[in-house]
Design a protein around this motif. Structure first.
Motif, PDB file in Angstrom:
ATOM      1  N   ILE A  59       0.852  -1.193   0.000  1.00 56.69           N
ATOM      2  CA  ILE A  59       0.000   0.000   0.000  1.00 56.69           C
ATOM      3  C   ILE A  59       0.885   1.240   0.000  1.00 56.69           C
ATOM      4  CG2 ILE A  59      -0.319  -0.072   2.544  1.00 56.69           C
ATOM      5  CD1 ILE A  59      -3.123   1.242   2.020  1.00 56.69           C
ATOM      6  N   VAL A  61       0.628   4.848   0.911  1.00 55.07           N
ATOM      7  CA  VAL A  61      -0.247   5.741   1.673  1.00 55.07           C
ATOM      8  C   VAL A  61       0.045   7.186   1.281  1.00 55.07           C
ATOM      9  CG1 VAL A  61      -0.783   6.537   4.008  1.00 55.07           C
ATOM     10  CG2 VAL A  61      -0.400   4.101   3.570  1.00 55.07           C
ATOM     11  N   LEU A  83      -3.579   4.745  -1.765  1.00 59.48           N
ATOM     12  CA  LEU A  83      -4.569   5.458  -0.951  1.00 59.48           C
ATOM     13  C   LEU A  83      -4.197   6.929  -0.923  1.00 59.48           C
ATOM     14  CD1 LEU A  83      -6.014   4.492   2.502  1.00 59.48           C
ATOM     15  CD2 LEU A  83      -4.950   6.733   2.191  1.00 59.48           C
ATOM     16  N   ASP A  84      -5.180   7.795  -1.121  1.00 54.21           N
ATOM     17  CA  ASP A  84      -4.919   9.231  -0.985  1.00 54.21           C
ATOM     18  C   ASP A  84      -6.211   9.936  -0.629  1.00 54.21           C
ATOM     19  OD1 ASP A  84      -2.316  11.033  -1.900  1.00 54.21           O
ATOM     20  OD2 ASP A  84      -4.195  12.175  -1.856  1.00 54.21           O
ATOM     21  N   ILE A 111      -6.147   8.738   5.773  1.00 56.76           N
ATOM     22  CA  ILE A 111      -5.519   7.567   6.393  1.00 56.76           C
ATOM     23  C   ILE A 111      -5.790   7.504   7.895  1.00 56.76           C
ATOM     24  CG2 ILE A 111      -3.256   8.687   6.756  1.00 56.76           C
ATOM     25  CD1 ILE A 111      -3.998   4.968   5.862  1.00 56.76           C
ATOM     26  N   TRP A 124       3.885  -1.261   3.863  1.00 59.15           N
ATOM     27  CA  TRP A 124       3.201   0.044   3.995  1.00 59.15           C
ATOM     28  C   TRP A 124       4.246   1.075   3.612  1.00 59.15           C
ATOM     29  CZ3 TRP A 124      -1.447   1.490   6.997  1.00 59.15           C
ATOM     30  CH2 TRP A 124      -1.516   2.846   7.335  1.00 59.15           C
ATOM     31  N   ASP A 126       5.118   5.130   2.735  1.00 56.49           N
ATOM     32  CA  ASP A 126       4.643   6.515   2.892  1.00 56.49           C
ATOM     33  C   ASP A 126       5.816   7.439   2.625  1.00 56.49           C
ATOM     34  OD1 ASP A 126       4.472   9.070   4.123  1.00 56.49           O
ATOM     35  OD2 ASP A 126       3.427   8.322   5.890  1.00 56.49           O
ATOM     36  N   TYR A 142      -2.946   7.024  12.766  1.00 56.55           N
ATOM     37  CA  TYR A 142      -2.145   6.538  11.635  1.00 56.55           C
ATOM     38  C   TYR A 142      -1.380   5.273  12.041  1.00 56.55           C
ATOM     39  CZ  TYR A 142       1.720   6.710   8.178  1.00 56.55           C
ATOM     40  OH  TYR A 142       2.663   6.412   7.211  1.00 56.55           O
TER      41      TYR A 142
END
Ligand SMILES: C[S@@+](CC[C@H](N)C(=O)[O-])C[C@H]1O[C@@H](n2cnc3c(N)ncnc32)[C@H](O)[C@@H]1O
Length: 218
Positions: A59, A61, A83-84, A111, A124, A126, A142
């Protein structure tokens, strides 16, 4: 950790955060957003070094309009989620990918409130999202989501501005992290694997010092 400003409190009100990012992407092209770079090389290297197989679940993020998903598809990863909070950013990435967008799972969500499957992801990732969470409650939410949705033994790769990086980005205050500070924030659920610095040159030719940290979930 001391709160940085009143921004943190007003920021958590319904809709404020989303509307900020929608405006950023609607008024700037994806290549004008300050974090833009043609390829996220440190991210790609760390993801490869985790050794997950190509069917592993990743993912991104706050992936925004970044090209990480393009490069991961190109490398053959088959289970990608972006995801955003910004629909404009996601639409721009989908348009760039064209037909290949159907191979990606897209989530438009904040998130800090997103509903994610449990024990699901292997990685994950980011880059330049966590550092915007100046309110302790946002950081807590988070981290809870990262803990719950990562598999045991899964990888957390987080790139934030480092202590010598800029104090603000995209019109917002950020928290700058050294690796020890980030480790304290994440807590015992995560064990550090590697940390490295990276200098990013923005589309406007200014410099941003990043700290890339890779942790493993216990
Ligand atoms: C500085 S940009 C970084 C984009 C991308 N990760 C990169 O490295 O180019 C920050 C991104 O985080 C997204 N974002 C900010 N707050 C968020 C939140 N609470 N939940 C999900 N995405 C968020 C923004 O829409 C934006 O795309």
């Amino acid at each position: 950790m001391k709160e940085l400003s009143d921004q943190a409190q007003s920021w958590r009100q319904e809709g404020a955060r989303k509307s900020h990012w929608e405006t950023i992407y609607a008024t700037k092209g994806p290549k004008q957003v300050s974090g833009y770079t043609p390829h996220l090389r440190s991210s790609l290297r760390m993801i490869e070094q985790t050794g997950i197989n190509k069917a592993g679940r990743i993912i991104d993020v706050g992936g925004g309009a970044s090209t990480l998903v393009d490069d991961l598809l190109e490398e053959g990863y088959q289970n990608l989620t972006v995801l955003d909070i910004s629909s404009v950013a996601l639409a721009s990435t989908q348009a760039r990918l064209g037909d290949r967008a159907k191979y990606v799972n897209w989530i438009e969500a904040d998130i800090t409130t997103a509903e994610l499957p449990r024990e699901h992801f292997d990685i994950w990732h980011d880059r330049a999202v966590f550092h915007f969470f100046t309110a302790e409650e946002d950081r807590r939410q988070y981290i809870q989501r990262a803990i719950e949705s990562l598999k045991s033994g899964g990888h957390l790769i987080v790139a934030t501005f480092s202590p010598d990086g800029p104090p603000r980005c995209s019109g917002l205050d950020v928290i700058r992290y050294g690796v020890d500070m980030l480790q304290r924030e994440l807590g015992e659920a995560f064990e550090l694997v590697e940390c490295t610095g990276e200098k990013h040159t923005t589309p406007l030719n200014t410099e941003q010092q990043f700290s890339y940290s890779w942790f493993k979930k216990q």
